[in-house]
Design an enzyme around this catalytic site. Structure first.
Site, PDB file in Angstrom:
ATOM      1  NE  ARG A 126      -3.458  -1.334  -6.144  1.00  0.00           N
ATOM      2  CZ  ARG A 126      -2.972  -1.340  -7.370  1.00  0.00           C
ATOM      3  NH1 ARG A 126      -3.663  -1.882  -8.365  1.00  0.00           N
ATOM      4  NH2 ARG A 126      -1.816  -0.816  -7.671  1.00  0.00           N
ATOM      5  N   GLY A 127      -4.562   2.074  -6.821  1.00  0.00           N
ATOM      6  CA  GLY A 127      -4.002   2.586  -8.067  1.00  0.00           C
ATOM      7  C   GLY A 127      -4.628   3.946  -8.314  1.00  0.00           C
ATOM      8  CB  ALA A 128      -3.093   7.251  -8.989  1.00  0.00           C
ATOM      9  CG  ASN A 172       4.735   4.518  -8.432  1.00  0.00           C
ATOM     10  OD1 ASN A 172       3.518   4.566  -8.589  1.00  0.00           O
ATOM     11  ND2 ASN A 172       5.441   3.431  -8.748  1.00  0.00           N
ATOM     12  CG  ASP A 231       0.238   6.599  -6.401  1.00  0.00           C
ATOM     13  OD1 ASP A 231       1.182   5.835  -6.679  1.00  0.00           O
ATOM     14  OD2 ASP A 231      -0.917   6.201  -6.175  1.00  0.00           O
ATOM     15  NE  ARG A 239      -4.209   4.436  -0.231  1.00  0.00           N
ATOM     16  CZ  ARG A 239      -3.504   3.655  -1.055  1.00  0.00           C
ATOM     17  NH1 ARG A 239      -4.083   3.105  -2.111  1.00  0.00           N
ATOM     18  NH2 ARG A 239      -2.229   3.415  -0.831  1.00  0.00           N
TER      19      ARG A 239
HETATM   20  O1  MRU Z   1      -1.055   1.662  -2.696  1.00  0.00           O
HETATM   21  P1  MRU Z   1      -1.467   1.454  -4.120  1.00  0.00           P
HETATM   22  O2  MRU Z   1      -1.580   0.024  -4.507  1.00  0.00           O
HETATM   23  O3  MRU Z   1      -2.709   2.254  -4.455  1.00  0.00           O
HETATM   24  O4  MRU Z   1      -0.278   2.086  -4.962  1.00  0.00           O
HETATM   25  C1  MRU Z   1      -0.404   2.122  -6.360  1.00  0.00           C
HETATM   26  C2  MRU Z   1       0.787   2.623  -7.066  1.00  0.00           C
HETATM   27  O5  MRU Z   1       1.750   3.055  -6.472  1.00  0.00           O
HETATM   28  C3  MRU Z   1       0.719   2.635  -8.567  1.00  0.00           C
HETATM   29  O6  MRU Z   1       1.972   2.420  -9.124  1.00  0.00           O
HETATM   30  C4  MRU Z   1       0.207   4.014  -9.027  1.00  0.00           C
HETATM   31  O7  MRU Z   1      -0.993   4.320  -8.390  1.00  0.00           O
HETATM   32  C5  MRU Z   1       0.025   4.079 -10.489  1.00  0.00           C
HETATM   33  S1  MRU Z   1      -1.391   3.152 -11.017  1.00  0.00           S
HETATM   34  C6  MRU Z   1      -1.642   3.388 -12.655  1.00  0.00           C
END
Ligand code: MRU
Length: 360
Positions: free
Chosen positions: A59-61, A260, A250, A102
Protein backbone atom coordinates in the site's frame (compact mmCIF):
# COMPACT_ATOMS: atom_id res chain seq x y z
CA UNK A 1 9.59 -16.64 7.07
CA UNK A 2 9.96 -14.13 9.89
CA UNK A 3 12.70 -11.58 9.49
CA UNK A 4 14.41 -9.77 12.30
CA UNK A 5 14.22 -5.99 12.43
CA UNK A 6 17.25 -4.00 11.40
CA UNK A 7 17.97 -1.18 13.84
CA UNK A 8 19.67 1.33 11.53
CA UNK A 9 18.01 1.40 8.12
CA UNK A 10 14.64 0.91 6.45
CA UNK A 11 12.73 -2.35 6.38
CA UNK A 12 14.96 -5.43 6.86
CA UNK A 13 14.07 -6.51 3.34
CA UNK A 14 12.97 -4.22 0.52
CA UNK A 15 9.28 -3.32 0.60
CA UNK A 16 8.98 -4.82 -2.85
CA UNK A 17 11.53 -6.45 -5.11
CA UNK A 18 11.56 -8.29 -8.44
CA UNK A 19 13.44 -11.56 -8.10
CA UNK A 20 15.04 -13.08 -11.20
CA UNK A 21 14.65 -12.30 -14.88
CA UNK A 22 11.55 -12.21 -17.10
CA UNK A 23 10.41 -15.53 -15.61
CA UNK A 24 10.85 -14.22 -12.09
CA UNK A 25 8.41 -13.08 -9.40
CA UNK A 26 7.57 -10.15 -7.14
CA UNK A 27 8.48 -10.35 -3.47
CA UNK A 28 6.57 -8.06 -1.12
CA UNK A 29 6.55 -7.38 2.59
CA UNK A 30 3.05 -8.35 3.76
CA UNK A 31 2.28 -5.08 5.53
CA UNK A 32 -0.91 -6.43 7.10
CA UNK A 33 1.31 -8.41 9.51
CA UNK A 34 3.42 -5.47 10.71
CA UNK A 35 4.60 -4.53 13.28
CA UNK A 36 4.34 -7.97 14.86
CA UNK A 37 5.90 -9.86 11.97
CA UNK A 38 7.99 -8.75 9.00
CA UNK A 39 7.27 -11.51 6.53
CA UNK A 40 7.24 -11.44 2.77
CA UNK A 41 4.98 -13.04 0.20
CA UNK A 42 5.87 -14.09 -3.33
CA UNK A 43 3.53 -13.02 -6.12
CA UNK A 44 3.76 -15.11 -9.28
CA UNK A 45 0.51 -14.02 -10.91
CA UNK A 46 -1.29 -10.75 -11.66
CA UNK A 47 -4.14 -12.03 -9.44
CA UNK A 48 -1.76 -12.26 -6.48
CA UNK A 49 -0.63 -8.65 -7.05
CA UNK A 50 -4.26 -7.49 -7.40
CA UNK A 51 -5.14 -9.17 -4.10
CA UNK A 52 -2.05 -7.75 -2.38
CA UNK A 53 -2.98 -4.22 -3.47
CA UNK A 54 -6.68 -4.60 -2.61
CA UNK A 55 -5.99 -5.99 0.88
CA UNK A 56 -3.18 -3.50 1.61
CA UNK A 57 -0.41 -6.10 1.84
CA UNK A 58 1.31 -3.54 -0.38
CA UNK A 59 0.00 0.00 0.00
CA UNK A 60 1.02 3.64 -0.31
CA UNK A 61 0.59 5.36 -3.66
CA UNK A 62 4.09 4.94 -5.18
CA UNK A 63 4.47 1.34 -3.97
CA UNK A 64 1.08 0.47 -5.48
CA UNK A 65 2.27 1.85 -8.83
CA UNK A 66 5.51 -0.17 -8.77
CA UNK A 67 3.72 -3.36 -7.69
CA UNK A 68 1.13 -2.97 -10.46
CA UNK A 69 3.87 -2.53 -13.07
CA UNK A 70 5.41 -5.83 -12.01
CA UNK A 71 1.90 -7.32 -11.94
CA UNK A 72 1.62 -6.62 -15.68
CA UNK A 73 4.90 -8.47 -16.27
CA UNK A 74 3.57 -11.43 -14.29
CA UNK A 75 0.26 -11.41 -16.14
CA UNK A 76 2.06 -11.76 -19.48
CA UNK A 77 4.55 -14.46 -18.55
CA UNK A 78 2.51 -17.12 -20.34
CA UNK A 79 1.90 -14.93 -23.43
CA UNK A 80 5.45 -14.93 -24.80
CA UNK A 81 4.64 -17.05 -27.84
CA UNK A 82 1.42 -15.26 -28.77
CA UNK A 83 1.25 -13.25 -31.98
CA UNK A 84 1.14 -9.49 -31.55
CA UNK A 85 -2.66 -8.95 -31.63
CA UNK A 86 -3.22 -11.61 -28.95
CA UNK A 87 -0.34 -10.29 -26.85
CA UNK A 88 -1.81 -6.79 -27.09
CA UNK A 89 -5.25 -8.06 -26.09
CA UNK A 90 -3.73 -9.81 -23.07
CA UNK A 91 -1.79 -6.66 -22.15
CA UNK A 92 -5.00 -4.64 -22.24
CA UNK A 93 -6.93 -7.15 -20.17
CA UNK A 94 -4.16 -7.44 -17.54
CA UNK A 95 -3.77 -3.65 -17.20
CA UNK A 96 -7.57 -3.15 -17.08
CA UNK A 97 -7.81 -5.82 -14.40
CA UNK A 98 -5.02 -4.38 -12.23
CA UNK A 99 -6.60 -0.93 -12.57
CA UNK A 100 -9.62 -2.25 -10.62
CA UNK A 101 -7.57 -3.05 -7.52
CA UNK A 102 -7.93 0.40 -5.85
CA UNK A 103 -9.32 3.70 -7.19
CA UNK A 104 -7.66 6.67 -5.48
CA UNK A 105 -3.86 6.52 -5.81
CA UNK A 106 -3.15 7.82 -9.30
CA UNK A 107 0.31 6.20 -9.32
CA UNK A 108 -1.47 2.93 -10.10
CA UNK A 109 -3.00 4.25 -13.35
CA UNK A 110 0.14 6.24 -14.17
CA UNK A 111 2.29 3.09 -14.01
CA UNK A 112 -0.18 0.97 -16.00
CA UNK A 113 -0.48 3.65 -18.71
CA UNK A 114 3.27 3.89 -18.91
CA UNK A 115 3.62 0.14 -19.54
CA UNK A 116 0.86 0.21 -22.15
CA UNK A 117 2.58 3.05 -23.98
CA UNK A 118 5.95 1.27 -23.99
CA UNK A 119 4.40 -1.86 -25.46
CA UNK A 120 2.67 0.10 -28.22
CA UNK A 121 5.89 1.90 -29.17
CA UNK A 122 7.84 -1.35 -29.63
CA UNK A 123 6.61 -2.25 -33.11
CA UNK A 124 9.65 -4.25 -34.28
CA UNK A 125 9.88 -6.67 -31.37
CA UNK A 126 8.29 -10.08 -30.96
CA UNK A 127 6.17 -10.88 -27.90
CA UNK A 128 9.06 -12.29 -25.89
CA UNK A 129 11.15 -9.19 -26.54
CA UNK A 130 8.25 -6.89 -25.74
CA UNK A 131 7.73 -8.71 -22.46
CA UNK A 132 11.40 -8.19 -21.60
CA UNK A 133 10.95 -4.52 -22.46
CA UNK A 134 7.99 -4.32 -20.06
CA UNK A 135 10.09 -5.79 -17.27
CA UNK A 136 12.81 -3.24 -17.99
CA UNK A 137 10.22 -0.45 -17.77
CA UNK A 138 8.83 -1.75 -14.48
CA UNK A 139 12.36 -1.82 -13.09
CA UNK A 140 12.86 1.73 -14.34
CA UNK A 141 9.67 2.89 -12.59
CA UNK A 142 11.01 1.37 -9.37
CA UNK A 143 14.44 2.97 -9.82
CA UNK A 144 12.94 6.38 -10.58
CA UNK A 145 10.72 6.16 -7.54
CA UNK A 146 13.74 5.50 -5.35
CA UNK A 147 15.47 8.56 -6.81
CA UNK A 148 12.36 10.74 -6.43
CA UNK A 149 12.14 9.82 -2.75
CA UNK A 150 15.76 10.85 -2.22
CA UNK A 151 15.20 14.18 -3.99
CA UNK A 152 12.00 14.85 -2.01
CA UNK A 153 14.01 14.25 1.16
CA UNK A 154 16.72 16.67 0.08
CA UNK A 155 14.28 19.45 -0.85
CA UNK A 156 12.02 18.98 2.16
CA UNK A 157 14.70 18.71 4.83
CA UNK A 158 15.37 22.45 4.52
CA UNK A 159 11.83 23.14 5.77
CA UNK A 160 12.46 21.44 9.11
CA UNK A 161 14.59 23.05 11.81
CA UNK A 162 16.59 21.48 14.62
CA UNK A 163 14.41 20.80 17.66
CA UNK A 164 11.08 20.73 15.83
CA UNK A 165 8.16 18.48 16.63
CA UNK A 166 6.66 17.12 13.39
CA UNK A 167 3.27 15.50 13.05
CA UNK A 168 2.55 12.96 10.31
CA UNK A 169 -0.52 10.96 9.35
CA UNK A 170 -0.75 7.45 7.89
CA UNK A 171 2.47 6.00 6.46
CA UNK A 172 4.39 7.76 3.72
CA UNK A 173 7.69 6.02 4.36
CA UNK A 174 9.83 3.27 2.87
CA UNK A 175 6.89 0.89 3.20
CA UNK A 176 4.84 3.13 0.88
CA UNK A 177 7.44 3.55 -1.88
CA UNK A 178 10.41 1.87 -3.53
CA UNK A 179 12.75 4.25 -1.71
CA UNK A 180 12.83 6.06 1.62
CA UNK A 181 9.29 7.41 1.35
CA UNK A 182 7.90 10.87 0.76
CA UNK A 183 6.88 12.53 4.06
CA UNK A 184 9.22 10.27 6.00
CA UNK A 185 12.04 10.84 3.48
CA UNK A 186 11.87 14.51 4.49
CA UNK A 187 12.16 13.52 8.16
CA UNK A 188 14.94 10.99 7.51
CA UNK A 189 16.93 13.52 5.46
CA UNK A 190 16.57 16.23 8.11
CA UNK A 191 17.61 13.76 10.82
CA UNK A 192 20.58 12.64 8.72
CA UNK A 193 21.61 16.30 8.48
CA UNK A 194 21.84 16.40 12.27
CA UNK A 195 18.49 18.02 13.04
CA UNK A 196 16.97 16.64 16.22
CA UNK A 197 13.30 16.07 15.45
CA UNK A 198 10.52 14.51 17.45
CA UNK A 199 7.76 12.92 15.39
CA UNK A 200 4.16 12.62 16.51
CA UNK A 201 2.49 9.82 14.53
CA UNK A 202 -1.31 9.75 14.27
CA UNK A 203 -2.40 6.15 14.67
CA UNK A 204 -4.60 6.55 11.55
CA UNK A 205 -7.93 4.84 12.08
CA UNK A 206 -9.26 2.46 10.99
CA UNK A 207 -6.31 0.42 9.66
CA UNK A 208 -3.63 2.00 11.87
CA UNK A 209 -0.96 2.62 9.24
CA UNK A 210 0.50 5.29 11.54
CA UNK A 211 0.71 3.06 14.60
CA UNK A 212 1.68 -0.15 12.83
CA UNK A 213 3.91 1.11 10.03
CA UNK A 214 5.15 4.66 10.64
CA UNK A 215 6.07 3.99 14.27
CA UNK A 216 7.81 0.76 13.21
CA UNK A 217 9.83 2.50 10.51
CA UNK A 218 10.82 5.43 12.69
CA UNK A 219 11.88 3.13 15.52
CA UNK A 220 14.03 1.15 13.10
CA UNK A 221 15.68 4.36 11.91
CA UNK A 222 16.06 5.57 15.48
CA UNK A 223 14.03 8.73 14.96
CA UNK A 224 12.23 9.67 18.20
CA UNK A 225 8.51 9.09 17.76
CA UNK A 226 5.41 9.33 19.94
CA UNK A 227 2.17 7.63 18.94
CA UNK A 228 -1.10 9.52 19.39
CA UNK A 229 -4.72 8.74 18.57
CA UNK A 230 -6.02 10.74 15.61
CA UNK A 231 -8.33 12.68 17.91
CA UNK A 232 -5.35 13.99 19.90
CA UNK A 233 -3.75 16.02 17.10
CA UNK A 234 -5.53 19.26 18.10
CA UNK A 235 -4.43 18.98 21.71
CA UNK A 236 -0.84 18.19 20.68
CA UNK A 237 -0.85 21.34 18.49
CA UNK A 238 -2.39 23.49 21.20
CA UNK A 239 0.35 22.35 23.57
CA UNK A 240 2.91 23.55 20.98
CA UNK A 241 4.46 20.11 20.69
CA UNK A 242 4.60 20.28 16.89
CA UNK A 243 5.86 23.04 14.63
CA UNK A 244 5.21 21.38 11.28
CA UNK A 245 2.98 18.72 9.69
CA UNK A 246 4.24 16.58 6.79
CA UNK A 247 2.05 14.02 5.02
CA UNK A 248 2.12 12.15 1.73
CA UNK A 249 -0.59 12.14 -0.96
CA UNK A 250 -2.40 9.64 -3.16
CA UNK A 251 -3.51 12.03 -5.88
CA UNK A 252 -2.98 15.77 -6.32
CA UNK A 253 -5.25 17.69 -8.69
CA UNK A 254 -4.03 20.44 -11.02
CA UNK A 255 -4.92 23.16 -8.48
CA UNK A 256 -3.08 21.43 -5.61
CA UNK A 257 -6.04 19.85 -3.81
CA UNK A 258 -4.52 16.67 -2.36
CA UNK A 259 -6.18 13.34 -1.57
CA UNK A 260 -4.52 11.42 1.23
CA UNK A 261 -5.50 8.96 3.96
CA UNK A 262 -8.78 9.75 5.71
CA UNK A 263 -8.15 12.19 8.54
CA UNK A 264 -5.54 14.24 6.68
CA UNK A 265 -8.04 17.02 5.95
CA UNK A 266 -8.90 17.34 9.64
CA UNK A 267 -5.19 17.61 10.48
CA UNK A 268 -4.76 20.34 7.86
CA UNK A 269 -7.66 22.36 9.27
CA UNK A 270 -6.22 21.98 12.77
CA UNK A 271 -2.79 23.05 11.54
CA UNK A 272 -4.31 26.18 9.98
CA UNK A 273 -6.13 26.97 13.25
CA UNK A 274 -2.82 26.77 15.12
CA UNK A 275 -0.73 28.58 12.45
CA UNK A 276 1.40 25.48 11.91
CA UNK A 277 2.75 24.87 8.37
CA UNK A 278 1.16 21.89 6.62
CA UNK A 279 3.38 20.27 3.96
CA UNK A 280 2.47 17.57 1.45
CA UNK A 281 5.37 15.52 0.04
CA UNK A 282 4.80 13.62 -3.22
CA UNK A 283 6.55 12.68 -6.46
CA UNK A 284 5.35 13.98 -9.84
CA UNK A 285 3.76 10.54 -10.46
CA UNK A 286 1.16 11.45 -7.80
CA UNK A 287 -0.10 14.54 -9.68
CA UNK A 288 -3.15 14.16 -11.87
CA UNK A 289 -3.22 17.29 -14.00
CA UNK A 290 -6.25 15.97 -15.89
CA UNK A 291 -8.37 16.85 -12.85
CA UNK A 292 -8.90 20.57 -12.30
CA UNK A 293 -9.74 20.22 -8.61
CA UNK A 294 -9.86 17.62 -5.87
CA UNK A 295 -13.64 17.37 -6.18
CA UNK A 296 -13.03 15.03 -9.13
CA UNK A 297 -10.75 12.61 -7.27
CA UNK A 298 -12.41 9.21 -6.78
CA UNK A 299 -12.50 8.32 -3.10
CA UNK A 300 -12.26 4.64 -2.21
CA UNK A 301 -14.91 3.35 0.16
CA UNK A 302 -13.88 0.25 2.07
CA UNK A 303 -15.64 -2.50 3.98
CA UNK A 304 -17.64 -1.60 7.14
CA UNK A 305 -15.90 -4.46 8.96
CA UNK A 306 -12.69 -2.40 9.04
CA UNK A 307 -14.52 -0.16 11.53
CA UNK A 308 -16.89 -2.57 13.27
CA UNK A 309 -14.47 -5.51 13.55
CA UNK A 310 -11.02 -3.91 13.39
CA UNK A 311 -8.26 -6.49 13.75
CA UNK A 312 -10.68 -9.27 14.62
CA UNK A 313 -12.62 -7.80 17.54
CA UNK A 314 -16.20 -6.57 17.33
CA UNK A 315 -16.35 -2.95 18.52
CA UNK A 316 -19.81 -1.86 17.32
CA UNK A 317 -23.28 -3.36 17.60
CA UNK A 318 -24.51 -5.80 14.96
CA UNK A 319 -26.34 -4.14 12.08
CA UNK A 320 -24.96 -0.63 12.65
CA UNK A 321 -24.75 1.61 9.56
CA UNK A 322 -21.15 2.51 8.64
CA UNK A 323 -19.52 4.97 6.25
CA UNK A 324 -15.85 4.17 5.57
CA UNK A 325 -14.16 6.47 3.04
CA UNK A 326 -10.46 5.57 2.93
CA UNK A 327 -9.27 9.00 1.77
CA UNK A 328 -10.19 12.67 2.00
CA UNK A 329 -9.18 15.74 0.04
CA UNK A 330 -7.30 18.62 1.61
CA UNK A 331 -8.00 21.86 -0.29
CA UNK A 332 -4.90 23.57 -1.70
CA UNK A 333 -5.52 26.63 0.45
CA UNK A 334 -4.60 24.61 3.55
CA UNK A 335 -1.31 23.36 2.07
CA UNK A 336 1.68 25.57 2.86
CA UNK A 337 3.89 23.89 0.24
CA UNK A 338 4.15 20.78 -1.91
CA UNK A 339 7.49 19.00 -1.65
CA UNK A 340 8.32 17.21 -4.91
CA UNK A 341 11.44 15.73 -6.48
CA UNK A 342 11.63 18.89 -8.58
CA UNK A 343 11.66 21.20 -5.59
CA UNK A 344 9.30 22.91 -3.17
CA UNK A 345 6.16 24.37 -4.78
CA UNK A 346 4.88 27.43 -2.92
CA UNK A 347 2.33 28.97 -3.12
CA UNK A 348 0.20 25.99 -4.07
CA UNK A 349 -2.01 26.81 -7.06
CA UNK A 350 -2.65 25.77 -10.65
CA UNK A 351 -0.01 28.08 -12.13
CA UNK A 352 2.79 27.18 -9.70
CA UNK A 353 2.13 23.46 -10.13
CA UNK A 354 2.00 23.67 -13.93
CA UNK A 355 5.27 25.60 -13.91
CA UNK A 356 7.05 23.18 -11.60
CA UNK A 357 5.90 20.06 -13.45
CA UNK A 358 6.42 21.37 -16.99
CA UNK A 359 8.89 19.11 -18.80
CA UNK A 360 12.12 20.84 -19.70
O1 MRU B 1 -4.60 3.09 2.24
P1 MRU B 1 -3.13 3.32 2.14
O2 MRU B 1 -2.36 2.76 3.29
O3 MRU B 1 -2.59 2.86 0.80
O4 MRU B 1 -2.98 4.90 2.18
C1 MRU B 1 -1.69 5.44 2.02
C2 MRU B 1 -1.63 6.91 2.18
O5 MRU B 1 -2.63 7.58 2.34
C3 MRU B 1 -0.27 7.54 2.07
O6 MRU B 1 -0.17 8.66 2.88
C4 MRU B 1 -0.04 7.96 0.61
O7 MRU B 1 -0.26 6.88 -0.25
C5 MRU B 1 1.31 8.51 0.39
S1 MRU B 1 2.55 7.24 0.43
C6 MRU B 1 4.03 7.88 0.02
Amino acid sequence: MTLSANSHSGPPVPTLEWIGDAGGFLRLIDQTLLPVECRHIECRTAECVWEAIRTLRVRGAPAIGVAAAYGVVLGLQDALDLPRPEFDARLNSVTDYLATSRPTAVNLFWALDRLRRVAVEETDLDSRQRHARLLAEAREIEREDREMCAAIGRHGAALLADGMGVLTHCNAGALATAGDGTALAVIFAAAAAGKRLHVYADETRPLLQGARLTCWELQQRQVPVTLICDSMAGQVMRERRVQAVVTGADRIAANGDAANKIGTYSVAVLARAHAIPFYVAAPSSTFDLSLATGAEIPIEERQPAEITHGFGRQTAPDGIGVYNPAFDVTPAEYISALITERGVIRPVNTASIAGALATE
